[in-house]
Write a protein that holds these residues in place. Sequence first.
Motif, PDB file in Angstrom:
ATOM      1  N   GLY A  91       0.811  -1.099   0.050  1.00 55.13           N
ATOM      2  CA  GLY A  91      -0.118  -0.028  -0.061  1.00 55.13           C
ATOM      3  C   GLY A  91       0.960   1.394  -0.063  1.00 55.13           C
ATOM      4  N   PRO A  92       0.383   2.430  -0.402  1.00 53.63           N
ATOM      5  CA  PRO A  92       1.092   3.765  -0.388  1.00 53.63           C
ATOM      6  C   PRO A  92       1.399   4.208   1.021  1.00 53.63           C
ATOM      7  CG  PRO A  92      -1.334   4.118  -0.492  1.00 53.63           C
ATOM      8  CD  PRO A  92      -1.191   2.439  -0.640  1.00 53.63           C
ATOM      9  N   SER A  93       2.494   4.928   1.308  1.00 53.27           N
ATOM     10  CA  SER A  93       2.634   5.583   2.632  1.00 53.27           C
ATOM     11  C   SER A  93       1.842   6.530   2.578  1.00 53.27           C
ATOM     12  CB  SER A  93       3.991   6.161   2.335  1.00 53.27           C
ATOM     13  OG  SER A  93       4.325   7.138   1.466  1.00 53.27           O
ATOM     14  N   THR A  94       1.481   7.241   3.901  1.00 55.06           N
ATOM     15  CA  THR A  94       0.781   8.438   4.034  1.00 55.06           C
ATOM     16  C   THR A  94       1.378   9.594   3.178  1.00 55.06           C
ATOM     17  OG1 THR A  94       0.633   7.709   6.217  1.00 55.06           O
ATOM     18  CG2 THR A  94      -0.380  10.059   5.822  1.00 55.06           C
ATOM     19  N   TRP A  95       2.523   9.941   2.718  1.00 51.23           N
ATOM     20  CA  TRP A  95       3.054  10.806   1.935  1.00 51.23           C
ATOM     21  C   TRP A  95       2.386  10.408   0.572  1.00 51.23           C
ATOM     22  CZ3 TRP A  95       5.010  15.554   1.741  1.00 51.23           C
ATOM     23  CH2 TRP A  95       5.680  15.948   0.391  1.00 51.23           C
ATOM     24  N   ASP A  96       2.518   9.284  -0.029  1.00 56.63           N
ATOM     25  CA  ASP A  96       2.200   8.897  -1.196  1.00 56.63           C
ATOM     26  C   ASP A  96       0.576   9.160  -1.507  1.00 56.63           C
ATOM     27  OD1 ASP A  96       4.623   8.923  -2.182  1.00 56.63           O
ATOM     28  OD2 ASP A  96       4.958   6.466  -2.050  1.00 56.63           O
ATOM     29  N   LEU A  97      -0.126   8.634  -0.249  1.00 55.46           N
ATOM     30  CA  LEU A  97      -1.630   8.548  -0.383  1.00 55.46           C
ATOM     31  C   LEU A  97      -2.106  10.161  -0.711  1.00 55.46           C
ATOM     32  CD1 LEU A  97      -3.956   6.934   0.406  1.00 55.46           C
ATOM     33  CD2 LEU A  97      -4.064   7.867   2.550  1.00 55.46           C
ATOM     34  N   PHE A  98      -1.296  11.050  -0.112  1.00 55.37           N
ATOM     35  CA  PHE A  98      -1.923  12.529  -0.195  1.00 55.37           C
ATOM     36  C   PHE A  98      -1.111  13.138  -1.449  1.00 55.37           C
ATOM     37  CE2 PHE A  98      -3.156  11.759   4.052  1.00 55.37           C
ATOM     38  CZ  PHE A  98      -4.151  13.088   4.393  1.00 55.37           C
ATOM     39  N   LYS A  99      -0.584  12.487  -2.201  1.00 57.04           N
ATOM     40  CA  LYS A  99       0.078  13.057  -3.293  1.00 57.04           C
ATOM     41  C   LYS A  99      -1.003  13.672  -4.467  1.00 57.04           C
ATOM     42  CE  LYS A  99       3.147  12.166  -7.436  1.00 57.04           C
ATOM     43  NZ  LYS A  99       3.853  11.250  -7.980  1.00 57.04           N
ATOM     44  N   PRO A 100      -1.904  12.889  -4.827  1.00 56.21           N
ATOM     45  CA  PRO A 100      -3.321  13.659  -5.526  1.00 56.21           C
ATOM     46  C   PRO A 100      -3.751  14.776  -4.828  1.00 56.21           C
ATOM     47  CG  PRO A 100      -3.457  11.361  -5.581  1.00 56.21           C
ATOM     48  CD  PRO A 100      -2.469  11.667  -4.288  1.00 56.21           C
ATOM     49  N   ILE A 101      -3.832  14.900  -3.288  1.00 57.86           N
ATOM     50  CA  ILE A 101      -4.262  16.166  -2.813  1.00 57.86           C
ATOM     51  C   ILE A 101      -3.179  17.363  -2.948  1.00 57.86           C
ATOM     52  CG2 ILE A 101      -4.687  17.043  -0.531  1.00 57.86           C
ATOM     53  CD1 ILE A 101      -6.790  15.108  -1.398  1.00 57.86           C
ATOM     54  N   ARG A 102      -2.136  17.126  -2.726  1.00 54.43           N
ATOM     55  CA  ARG A 102      -1.082  18.135  -2.930  1.00 54.43           C
ATOM     56  C   ARG A 102      -1.358  18.666  -4.345  1.00 54.43           C
ATOM     57  NH1 ARG A 102       1.781  14.353  -0.083  1.00 54.43           N
ATOM     58  NH2 ARG A 102       3.114  13.729  -1.768  1.00 54.43           N
ATOM     59  N   HIS A 103      -1.401  17.712  -5.481  1.00 52.63           N
ATOM     60  CA  HIS A 103      -1.551  18.060  -6.853  1.00 52.63           C
ATOM     61  C   HIS A 103      -2.661  18.917  -7.136  1.00 52.63           C
ATOM     62  CE1 HIS A 103       1.973  15.241  -8.427  1.00 52.63           C
ATOM     63  NE2 HIS A 103       2.373  16.315  -7.345  1.00 52.63           N
ATOM     64  N   GLY A 104      -3.740  19.059  -6.194  1.00 52.34           N
ATOM     65  CA  GLY A 104      -4.964  19.707  -6.253  1.00 52.34           C
ATOM     66  C   GLY A 104      -6.096  18.902  -6.925  1.00 52.34           C
ATOM     67  N   ASP A 105      -5.876  17.542  -7.168  1.00 49.96           N
ATOM     68  CA  ASP A 105      -6.846  16.838  -7.874  1.00 49.96           C
ATOM     69  C   ASP A 105      -7.244  15.714  -7.062  1.00 49.96           C
ATOM     70  OD1 ASP A 105      -4.657  15.232  -8.414  1.00 49.96           O
ATOM     71  OD2 ASP A 105      -4.986  15.514 -10.564  1.00 49.96           O
ATOM     72  N   GLY A 106      -7.261  15.622  -5.889  1.00 53.09           N
ATOM     73  CA  GLY A 106      -7.289  14.148  -4.998  1.00 53.09           C
ATOM     74  C   GLY A 106      -8.680  13.837  -4.326  1.00 53.09           C
ATOM     75  N   ASP A 107      -9.057  12.696  -4.171  1.00 52.92           N
ATOM     76  CA  ASP A 107     -10.164  12.289  -3.489  1.00 52.92           C
ATOM     77  C   ASP A 107     -10.054  12.782  -2.072  1.00 52.92           C
ATOM     78  OD1 ASP A 107     -11.997  10.976  -2.175  1.00 52.92           O
ATOM     79  OD2 ASP A 107     -12.051   9.290  -3.546  1.00 52.92           O
ATOM     80  N   HIS A 108     -10.797  13.837  -1.665  1.00 54.14           N
ATOM     81  CA  HIS A 108     -10.532  14.410  -0.220  1.00 54.14           C
ATOM     82  C   HIS A 108     -11.110  13.316   0.902  1.00 54.14           C
ATOM     83  CE1 HIS A 108      -9.625  18.134  -2.404  1.00 54.14           C
ATOM     84  NE2 HIS A 108      -9.386  18.746  -1.020  1.00 54.14           N
ATOM     85  N   ALA A 109     -12.191  12.604   0.311  1.00 54.63           N
ATOM     86  CA  ALA A 109     -12.780  11.500   1.419  1.00 54.63           C
ATOM     87  C   ALA A 109     -11.670  10.476   1.564  1.00 54.63           C
ATOM     88  CB  ALA A 109     -14.052  11.136   0.843  1.00 54.63           C
ATOM     89  N   HIS A 132       5.668   5.600  19.772  1.00 53.36           N
ATOM     90  CA  HIS A 132       6.384   5.350  18.468  1.00 53.36           C
ATOM     91  C   HIS A 132       7.627   6.029  18.782  1.00 53.36           C
ATOM     92  CE1 HIS A 132       7.685   5.430  14.317  1.00 53.36           C
ATOM     93  NE2 HIS A 132       6.763   4.452  14.075  1.00 53.36           N
ATOM     94  N   GLY A 133       7.601   7.603  18.842  1.00 54.50           N
ATOM     95  CA  GLY A 133       8.978   8.424  18.835  1.00 54.50           C
ATOM     96  C   GLY A 133       9.462   8.803  17.516  1.00 54.50           C
ATOM     97  N   ASP A 134       8.898   8.364  16.460  1.00 59.11           N
ATOM     98  CA  ASP A 134       9.587   8.791  15.314  1.00 59.11           C
ATOM     99  C   ASP A 134       8.562   9.001  14.117  1.00 59.11           C
ATOM    100  OD1 ASP A 134      11.222  10.068  13.408  1.00 59.11           O
ATOM    101  OD2 ASP A 134      12.224   7.989  12.950  1.00 59.11           O
ATOM    102  N   LEU A 135       7.247   9.376  14.513  1.00 59.75           N
ATOM    103  CA  LEU A 135       6.280   9.502  13.346  1.00 59.75           C
ATOM    104  C   LEU A 135       6.521  10.582  12.346  1.00 59.75           C
ATOM    105  CD1 LEU A 135       3.097   9.347  15.661  1.00 59.75           C
ATOM    106  CD2 LEU A 135       3.890   7.637  14.110  1.00 59.75           C
ATOM    107  N   GLN A 136       6.516  10.140  11.085  1.00 57.42           N
ATOM    108  CA  GLN A 136       6.836  11.133   9.896  1.00 57.42           C
ATOM    109  C   GLN A 136       6.074  10.469   8.790  1.00 57.42           C
ATOM    110  OE1 GLN A 136      11.077  10.757   8.410  1.00 57.42           O
ATOM    111  NE2 GLN A 136      11.275  10.002  10.443  1.00 57.42           N
ATOM    112  N   PRO A 137       6.020  11.313   7.802  1.00 57.69           N
ATOM    113  CA  PRO A 137       5.273  11.107   6.405  1.00 57.69           C
ATOM    114  C   PRO A 137       5.368   9.736   5.661  1.00 57.69           C
ATOM    115  CG  PRO A 137       5.680  13.225   6.465  1.00 57.69           C
ATOM    116  CD  PRO A 137       6.559  12.645   7.540  1.00 57.69           C
ATOM    117  N   ALA A 138       6.503   8.919   5.821  1.00 50.96           N
ATOM    118  CA  ALA A 138       6.752   7.776   5.072  1.00 50.96           C
ATOM    119  C   ALA A 138       6.677   6.637   6.118  1.00 50.96           C
ATOM    120  CB  ALA A 138       8.209   7.801   4.583  1.00 50.96           C
ATOM    121  N   HIS A 139       6.247   6.803   7.296  1.00 48.09           N
ATOM    122  CA  HIS A 139       6.342   5.588   8.386  1.00 48.09           C
ATOM    123  C   HIS A 139       4.904   5.061   8.839  1.00 48.09           C
ATOM    124  CE1 HIS A 139      10.475   6.997  10.311  1.00 48.09           C
ATOM    125  NE2 HIS A 139      10.474   6.626   9.019  1.00 48.09           N
TER     126      HIS A 139
END
Length: 278
Positions: A91-109, A132-139
């Motif tokens: 599956g995608p990382s959280t960073w990759d999941l939001f890529k369409p959002i950052r490009h302005g054409d993502g599924d907000h739901a 956890h101690g080290d949460l970040q977009p790829a984790h």
Amino acid sequence: MGEFTPCPDEAVNAAKAICGPITLSEITDRRGSAVWKATGTVATLAIKAGYGEGEEITAREGAVLDQLPGYTVTVGRYASGVWYVTPWLTGPSTWDLFKPIRHGDGDHARALAGSADLCRAVAELHAAGWVHGDLQPAHGIHTDHDAKLLDLSWAWSPMFPPSPLFQGGITHLVAPELAAAVESGERPVRTTIESDVYALAGTLWTCITGRWPLDYDAAGIGPDVGPSARRAAIAAGAIPLHSAEPWPTAQAPLRAVLRARAQDRPRAAELAVALEEL
């Protein structure tokens, strides 16, 4: 660029015992830690090897995974260090999941559902007595069913003390009180549920906006400023949040978390509910 470190024979044999003949794909190899994707006939696994400076950290992560509910791991040693084998998360990382959002054409739901899933994964970790101690977009990885957390090398619990090697996690997502503890020389650095929630909100903010939450330019902190000086400024509350608001509705609850005092931050489960209700 140097050669990719060889995958330990012992780890390969352990993977074959689980999923039959495998094909190895090189994923990352840096700072004494290498990862491969092992694709077999009945399963796909991740193999991680730690050597040199990464040996102790990798060994610690394997030990953490062995104690966490919902994770499966096989751990061993080889001539150059340590290794572990665990199921590959598809599956995608959280960073990759939001890529369409950052490009302005993502599924907000879908993005909001993924945000809530990540918050629940953190909440479940906390409920099990871990930080956890080290949460970040790829984790975080978003599977077909839920979100799973990665890179648990620095996780700790009352029964598994924090590592003396830990320096507070990625500076851009460190909570002010944690930044202050690091700069005071306090060791070991003890992350908390509250500092995890700060990093969680900062992670989601970064995934939405494509930039770290704090506005270093507004505070006169340039790219040449080192981590220690950044932490000192964060601890003093001297850096404002960035004003970029590509998704104001989703950023509002995150902004509230990032501005709150540690004791006033919601729990991860509460943040999940707030995002789901948008």
